[in-house]
Design a protein around this motif. Structure first.
Motif, PDB file in Angstrom:
ATOM      1  N   PRO A 246       0.822  -1.221   0.000  1.00  0.00           N
ATOM      2  CA  PRO A 246       0.000   0.000   0.000  1.00  0.00           C
ATOM      3  C   PRO A 246       0.854   1.269   0.000  1.00  0.00           C
ATOM      4  O   PRO A 246       1.807   1.385   0.780  1.00  0.00           O
ATOM      5  CB  PRO A 246      -0.801  -0.117   1.295  1.00  0.00           C
ATOM      6  CG  PRO A 246      -0.796  -1.566   1.632  1.00  0.00           C
ATOM      7  CD  PRO A 246       0.518  -2.086   1.153  1.00  0.00           C
ATOM      8  N   LEU A 247       0.507   2.190  -0.884  1.00  0.00           N
ATOM      9  CA  LEU A 247       1.129   3.503  -0.941  1.00  0.00           C
ATOM     10  C   LEU A 247       0.082   4.535  -0.555  1.00  0.00           C
ATOM     11  O   LEU A 247      -0.865   4.781  -1.308  1.00  0.00           O
ATOM     12  CB  LEU A 247       1.674   3.785  -2.345  1.00  0.00           C
ATOM     13  CG  LEU A 247       2.221   5.191  -2.594  1.00  0.00           C
ATOM     14  CD1 LEU A 247       3.357   5.524  -1.632  1.00  0.00           C
ATOM     15  CD2 LEU A 247       2.667   5.354  -4.046  1.00  0.00           C
ATOM     16  N   LEU A 248       0.228   5.119   0.622  1.00  0.00           N
ATOM     17  CA  LEU A 248      -0.712   6.111   1.128  1.00  0.00           C
ATOM     18  C   LEU A 248      -0.202   7.507   0.794  1.00  0.00           C
ATOM     19  O   LEU A 248       1.013   7.760   0.826  1.00  0.00           O
ATOM     20  CB  LEU A 248      -0.880   5.975   2.648  1.00  0.00           C
ATOM     21  CG  LEU A 248      -1.739   4.832   3.185  1.00  0.00           C
ATOM     22  CD1 LEU A 248      -1.172   3.471   2.815  1.00  0.00           C
ATOM     23  CD2 LEU A 248      -1.874   4.934   4.698  1.00  0.00           C
ATOM     24  N   LEU A 263      -0.216  11.030 -10.857  1.00  0.00           N
ATOM     25  CA  LEU A 263       1.098  11.334 -11.434  1.00  0.00           C
ATOM     26  C   LEU A 263       2.249  10.657 -10.717  1.00  0.00           C
ATOM     27  O   LEU A 263       3.273  10.361 -11.332  1.00  0.00           O
ATOM     28  CB  LEU A 263       1.314  12.851 -11.431  1.00  0.00           C
ATOM     29  CG  LEU A 263       0.304  13.688 -12.218  1.00  0.00           C
ATOM     30  CD1 LEU A 263       0.694  15.162 -12.180  1.00  0.00           C
ATOM     31  CD2 LEU A 263       0.198  13.205 -13.646  1.00  0.00           C
ATOM     32  N   LEU A 264       2.104  10.404  -9.405  1.00  0.00           N
ATOM     33  CA  LEU A 264       3.244   9.890  -8.645  1.00  0.00           C
ATOM     34  C   LEU A 264       3.677   8.487  -9.077  1.00  0.00           C
ATOM     35  O   LEU A 264       4.884   8.232  -9.180  1.00  0.00           O
ATOM     36  CB  LEU A 264       2.921   9.912  -7.148  1.00  0.00           C
ATOM     37  CG  LEU A 264       4.100   9.633  -6.216  1.00  0.00           C
ATOM     38  CD1 LEU A 264       5.200  10.688  -6.412  1.00  0.00           C
ATOM     39  CD2 LEU A 264       3.653   9.619  -4.755  1.00  0.00           C
ATOM     40  N   PRO A 265       2.759   7.539  -9.346  1.00  0.00           N
ATOM     41  CA  PRO A 265       3.226   6.213  -9.774  1.00  0.00           C
ATOM     42  C   PRO A 265       4.099   6.261 -11.026  1.00  0.00           C
ATOM     43  O   PRO A 265       5.123   5.567 -11.107  1.00  0.00           O
ATOM     44  CB  PRO A 265       1.914   5.449 -10.027  1.00  0.00           C
ATOM     45  CG  PRO A 265       0.930   6.096  -9.106  1.00  0.00           C
ATOM     46  CD  PRO A 265       1.290   7.553  -9.118  1.00  0.00           C
ATOM     47  N   GLY A 266       3.714   7.071 -12.002  1.00  0.00           N
ATOM     48  CA  GLY A 266       4.538   7.189 -13.203  1.00  0.00           C
ATOM     49  C   GLY A 266       5.876   7.837 -12.917  1.00  0.00           C
ATOM     50  O   GLY A 266       6.906   7.451 -13.472  1.00  0.00           O
ATOM     51  N   LYS A 267       5.876   8.835 -12.042  1.00  0.00           N
ATOM     52  CA  LYS A 267       7.119   9.526 -11.694  1.00  0.00           C
ATOM     53  C   LYS A 267       8.100   8.574 -11.022  1.00  0.00           C
ATOM     54  O   LYS A 267       9.312   8.658 -11.240  1.00  0.00           O
ATOM     55  CB  LYS A 267       6.790  10.699 -10.766  1.00  0.00           C
ATOM     56  CG  LYS A 267       7.997  11.443 -10.228  1.00  0.00           C
ATOM     57  CD  LYS A 267       7.569  12.556  -9.289  1.00  0.00           C
ATOM     58  CE  LYS A 267       8.770  13.247  -8.682  1.00  0.00           C
ATOM     59  NZ  LYS A 267       8.367  14.335  -7.748  1.00  0.00           N
TER      60      LYS A 267
END
Length: 390
Positions: A246-248, A263-267
Motif C-alpha cells: 500500500p502507498l498512502l 502522477l506519482l506512480p509514473g514519476k
C-alpha cells in the motif's frame, strides 16, 4: 493580561518592561506587540490543546497553523464561505446602490422643490447609504482574513516560540529541529515495511515520525520530491518490486495535490495498477471542516490535466463544486490537520490495508527451514536492490 507566573491581572502600563510588578518575574510575549495578540498563557494553552496535554507531538509549523486557525475560528464559524467573493462584483453592487440613492435624492428635490420632499429624499438617501454600507460590510466580512496572517507562518518560531522557551522552557508536546533531523536519519528496515506513506509536505512526515508511527506501524515515510537518501531509494525499490504494497498519500487540497495519485506512480516508475490510497486533503474536507484557504497562481496546464482526469473512470472523484474551487486556484494546507487526527487517520488506514501478520507457532526441528532457501525467499520478497552494500 494575566501574569503567567502568579496569575495577577496586569494593565498595559504595568507590564511595559515585560515584568510582573507583583512577582517580579519576566514573561515572554506582550499581546499588544504581535499580530496574533498572543500572551504566554494563551500560547501554552494552544500547545496543550494541540498536543492533547502532551500526548501527541507536533512540529513548529503545525503549531503555527493551529494558532492561525484558532485566530480565524470566529470568522470561520460565522463568515466562512466556500468561494471567495469577487471584489469586482462587490464594487459594482456598491456603486449601483450608491448611484440609485443619489439619483432618487436629486430627482425628488428637482421635481418638488419643497422642504418636506427634500427631507423625504434625504431619508431615502440614508436608507440607500445604509444598504451600501451593509454590502461593503458583508464583503469585508466574507473576504479571506487568512491572507493577512500569512506572514505569521514564516516568523512564528522566532516571534512566539523562541521567546517563550527562553523564559519558560519547552512547550507541551514541542519538538526541536535537532530531534526531527535525528529521526530523519533513522530508516525503517525493508523487512519491517507494511506500507509506505508519501507526502509533499515535509512537516506531515516529520509529525508521523515524532509520534512513533514509522516504528509502531512498520510505515516507511517518503517525500514525493527528492533528493532521496539511500534509505529512500531502498523504499522506492521495494515499491517497484511489490505492486500490492500500500502507498498512502497525504497532500494539500490543491490542484497539484489532487493530481498526485495519478502522477506519482509514473514519476516513481511503479506499476500502473499499484495500490495507491489517497487520504486527502480534498476540497470537500476543507468545506466539511471549515478550514482556512488562500488563493495561489496555478498553471493552466495542471488545471486542464485535472479536468481531463476527472472525466476518466477511476479519476480523482471530484464533484463540480470541488473542481470549480480548484479551478479558481484555492489551496488549503494539510498542516491545518492536528497531529491527533493525522495519527488516527494514518493508523486506521495502515491497520485496515496492511494488517500485522499473526505470529507463527515455534517450529520443531522437523519443520526447520534451510537457511539458504529462506534467504532466497526473502530476496524474492524484498528485491536485491534493497540489500545493503558490503
Amino acid at each position: 493580561m494575566k501574569c503567567p507566573h502568579c496569575l495577577a491581572e496586569l494593565k498595559y502600563r504595568e507590564r511595559r518592561d515585560k515584568k510582573c510588578p507583583q512577582c517580579r518575574k519576566q514573561f515572554a510575549l506582550e499581546p499588544r506587540e504581535n499580530a496574533l495578540k498572543m500572551s504566554d498563557l494563551r500560547l501554552r494553552g494552544l500547545a496543550e490543546r494541540l498536543s492533547h496535554q502532551g500526548t501527541y507531538r507536533y512540529t513548529p509549523t503545525q503549531l503555527a497553523h493551529f494558532a492561525i486557525r484558532r485566530e480565524l475560528e470566529p470568522a470561520l464559524k460565522n463568515g466562512w464561505v466556500w468561494k471567495e467573493p469577487s471584489t469586482l462584483v462587490a464594487a459594482i453592487l456598491f456603486g449601483a446602490v450608491f448611484l440609485i440613492g443619489m439619483s432618487c435624492i436629486l430627482f425628488v428635490v428637482a421635481e418638488t422643490r419643497s422642504l418636506s420632499a427634500a427631507m423625504t429624499a434625504i431619508l431615502f438617501g440614508l436608507v440607500f447609504g445604509l444598504a451600501a454600507a451593509g454590502i461593503y460590510y458583508w464583503t469585508a466580512r466574507s473576504s479571506n482574513p487568512y491572507r493577512r496572517l500569512l506572514p505569521v507562518l514564516e516568523t512564528f518560531a522566532t516571534t512566539y516560540v523562541s521567546p517563550w522557551t527562553s523564559v519558560h522552557g519547552p512547550l507541551p508536546g514541542q519538538t526541536t529541529d535537532q530531534e526531527i533531523a535525528a529521526l530523519r536519519r533513522v530508516p525503517l528496515h525493508p523487512s519491517r515495511v507494511r506500507a509506505v506513506l508519501a507526502s509533499p509536505v515535509a512537516a506531515v512526515l516529520d509529525c508521523l515520525r515524532i509520534n512513533g508511527l514509522s516504528e509502531r506501524l512498520g510505515l516507511a515515510l517518503l517525500p514525493t520530491d527528492g533528493p532521496y537518501l539511500e534509505a529512500d531509494e531502498r523504499t522506492l525499490a521495494l515499491l517497484r518490486q511489490n505492486p500490492r504494497l500500500p502507498l498512502l498519500l497525504i497532500h494539500d487540497a490543491s490542484v497539484a495535490g489532487c493530481l498526485l495519485p495519478a502522477l506519482l506512480p509514473g514519476k516513481w516508475g511503479l506499476a500502473p495498477n499499484h495500490r495507491v490510497i489517497d487520504l486527502g486533503l480534498r476540497p470537500r474536507h476543507v468545506k466539511q471542516r471549515r478550514l482556512p484557504w488562500k488563493r495561489e497562481q496555478t498553471p493552466q496546464e495542471l488545471i486542464d490535466l485535472l479536468e481531463r482526469r476527472a472525466q476518466t473512470p477511476g479519476g480523482p472523484g471530484l464533484d463540480k463544486d470541488e473542481l470549480e474551487w480548484l479551478r479558481q486556484g484555492f489551496v488549503t494546507s494539510a498542516l491545518f490537520i492536528p497531529p491527533a487526527q493525522l495519527v488516527d487517520v494514518v493508523t486506521k488506514a495502515v491497520e485496515r490495508l496492511a494488517p500485522a501478520p499473526v505470529a507463527a507457532p515455534p517450529r520443531t526441528s522437523a519443520q526447520s527451514v534451510d537457511p539458504e532457501a529462506q534467504a532466497q525467499a526473502t530476496a524474492r520478497a524484498v528485491g536485491f536492490m534493497t540489500w545493503p552494500q558490503r
